[in-house]
Design an enzyme around this catalytic site. Structure first.
Site, PDB file in Angstrom:
ATOM      1  N   VAL A  77       0.838  -1.193   0.000  1.00 33.80           N
ATOM      2  CA  VAL A  77       0.000   0.000   0.000  1.00 33.80           C
ATOM      3  C   VAL A  77       0.874   1.244   0.000  1.00 33.80           C
ATOM      4  O   VAL A  77       1.891   1.310   0.705  1.00 33.80           O
ATOM      5  CB  VAL A  77      -0.900   0.013   1.263  1.00 33.80           C
ATOM      6  CG1 VAL A  77      -1.603   1.341   1.423  1.00 33.80           C
ATOM      7  CG2 VAL A  77      -1.905  -1.125   1.208  1.00 33.80           C
ATOM      8  N   CYS A  78       0.466   2.239  -0.796  1.00 29.24           N
ATOM      9  CA  CYS A  78       1.113   3.552  -0.753  1.00 29.24           C
ATOM     10  C   CYS A  78       0.031   4.610  -0.918  1.00 29.24           C
ATOM     11  O   CYS A  78      -1.162   4.318  -0.824  1.00 29.24           O
ATOM     12  CB  CYS A  78       2.172   3.685  -1.843  1.00 29.24           C
ATOM     13  SG  CYS A  78       1.501   3.715  -3.531  1.00 29.24           S
ATOM     14  N   ALA A  79       0.427   5.840  -1.166  1.00 33.16           N
ATOM     15  CA  ALA A  79      -0.549   6.930  -1.235  1.00 33.16           C
ATOM     16  C   ALA A  79      -1.431   6.839  -2.475  1.00 33.16           C
ATOM     17  O   ALA A  79      -2.652   6.981  -2.391  1.00 33.16           O
ATOM     18  CB  ALA A  79       0.161   8.283  -1.187  1.00 33.16           C
ATOM     19  N   GLU A  81      -0.654   4.458  -5.438  1.00 31.52           N
ATOM     20  CA  GLU A  81      -0.448   3.138  -6.028  1.00 31.52           C
ATOM     21  C   GLU A  81       0.887   2.977  -6.724  1.00 31.52           C
ATOM     22  O   GLU A  81       1.399   1.860  -6.836  1.00 31.52           O
ATOM     23  CB  GLU A  81      -1.569   2.698  -6.985  1.00 31.52           C
ATOM     24  CG  GLU A  81      -1.439   3.126  -8.412  1.00 31.52           C
ATOM     25  CD  GLU A  81      -2.436   2.466  -9.361  1.00 31.52           C
ATOM     26  OE1 GLU A  81      -2.106   2.356 -10.541  1.00 31.52           O
ATOM     27  OE2 GLU A  81      -3.539   2.060  -8.936  1.00 31.52           O
ATOM     28  N   MET A 106      -4.028   4.674  -0.970  1.00 31.18           N
ATOM     29  CA  MET A 106      -4.833   5.173   0.141  1.00 31.18           C
ATOM     30  C   MET A 106      -5.791   6.277  -0.319  1.00 31.18           C
ATOM     31  O   MET A 106      -6.825   6.498   0.312  1.00 31.18           O
ATOM     32  CB  MET A 106      -3.930   5.691   1.250  1.00 31.18           C
ATOM     33  CG  MET A 106      -3.132   4.603   1.948  1.00 31.18           C
ATOM     34  SD  MET A 106      -4.159   3.370   2.809  1.00 31.18           S
ATOM     35  CE  MET A 106      -4.623   4.292   4.278  1.00 31.18           C
TER      36      MET A 106
END
Length: 383
Positions: A77-79, A81, A106
């Site tokens: 997971v990141c901000a 993708e 996210m």
């Protein structure tokens, strides 16, 4: 279905939501900065998370492999993708086989709405709860005889129009229980999109710049065969105009006054000392006059532990009077101190959000998204 390209797989927010609803095991590698991770992350009953910032993994994931379990589904997971795809690809190259990245990151997780059925209405029709699981917001759709009302609409209005289209119903009313401070309301916008009537409590509308229908005690709202009985409509405390709804003599929509595990905070308009007495009167007097059998349906939840069967957030009013810590403070001074001191941090950009919901600010979509980032923090005991 989850799509797959080579060995790297994509997981949508919808699919992740049902993993959480079903309490399935999942290991999450969150590659955002530590401060962002500590402020707001994905949590669940069988969710284990590890935070290693992306910049620590640019040169390879070998040093992190012993911290990531084998034989278990892993979600990166990141901000937005991009970074998660890069890291997930490295995990696949290192021989891991059950690796996913969160589609949209996210950002998409924060905006996803999952409709779940709460129950049926006696005169025909249904009540649905829209769970914004990444943000802790809850909104509702009352459906009866080809019509629908949406309560505490979020700004992602397409979720409601698409669902109404699936059900083949027309949205005729949108209603806000109060002037929100943690998220941007989509009530007025949705009403304009579909030609519905928009309702707002008059005491919260002193500074709004647009037309609305006044939400008044004793003024019922008809939706198909269902009557939304507003009793008591006036339940101040979180805001001076906060409104509660009893639907079908069974469902009790409490807005941000009463939650499953806590109570609403009175400080988001800077008037905590003025509103704390109203909050106590609503919770300890007006709500106590109601049936213990009412199913409380709040506008927010604070923790994943509040998610019930099928993801519905709800509780019997009688059970809350027995167990909710916010309803156990019989000493008025203890109550006053609890809800005015040592509160959790206020929601991100809450003043700007209030002004946006008044119509005084017109932020772009990207600005609105940034204003809403993070947990909702509308409750006294939220983290």
């Amino acid at each position: 279905m989850i799509t797959q390209t080579a060995a790297l797989q994509r997981m949508t927010p919808h699919e992740l939501t049902h993993i959480l609803f079903d309490k399935q095991p999942l290991f999450i590698l969150d590659v955002r900065n530590e401060s962002d991770y500590l402020d707001w992350k994905i949590e669940g009953h069988n969710i284990h998370t590890l935070n290693i910032p992306y910049f620590d993994l640019i040169d390879g994931v070998e040093a992190a492999l012993d911290q990531i379990p084998e034989g278990q589904k892993v979600l990166v997971v990141c901000a937005k993708e991009g970074s998660s795809i890069f890291v997930a690809e490295q995990l696949v190259e290192a021989g891991r086989t059950d690796v996913y990245y969160l589609q949209g990151g996210m950002k998409a997780w924060s905006e996803h709405l999952e409709p779940v059925k709460v129950g049926d209405l006696r005169a025909g029709g249904e009540l649905y709860q829209f769970v914004r699981i990444g943000k802790g917001c809850l909104s509702y759709m009352v459906v009866s005889n080809g019509e629908a009302a949406v309560i505490d609409t979020l700004r992602m209005t397409e979720a409601y129009t698409e669902f109404a289209k699936q059900l083949q119903v027309k949205i005729t009313h949108t209603i806000d229980t109060h002037l929100h401070a943690d998220h941007i309301s989509g009530g007025k916008r949705l009403a304009e999109q579909v030609g519905a009537t928009y309702w707002l409590p008059e005491k919260d509308a002193a500074e709004v710049t647009f037309a609305y229908e006044k939400l008044e005690e004793g003024r019922d709202i008809q939706v198909g065969n269902a009557k939304i009985a507003i009793q008591p409509i006036y339940s101040p405390g979180h805001t001076i105009g906060s409104t509660s709804f009893i639907i079908d003599e069974a469902y009790f929509l409490t807005g941000d006054i009463l939650f499953v595990a806590s109570i609403g905070r009175p400080d988001l308009a800077g008037l905590a000392e003025d509103w704390v007495g109203d909050l106590r009167n609503t919770l300890y007097n007006r709500y106590r006059e109601l049936s213990d059998h009412l199913l409380v349906l709040p506008a927010h939840f604070g923790q994943y532990t509040e998610l019930g069967e099928r993801g519905v957030v709800s509780a019997r009013l009688g059970d809350l009077f027995a167990n909710n810590p916010g309803l156990q403070m019989e000493d008025e001074e203890v109550f006053r101190k609890t809800v005015t001191e040592n509160l959790p941090p206020q929601p991100n950009a809450y003043q700007e959000i209030r002004q946006t919901n008044m119509g005084k600010r017109k932020p772009s979509e990207d600005e609105q998204r940034e204003m809403e980032i993070g947990p909702n923090r509308c409750a006294v005991h939220d983290k």
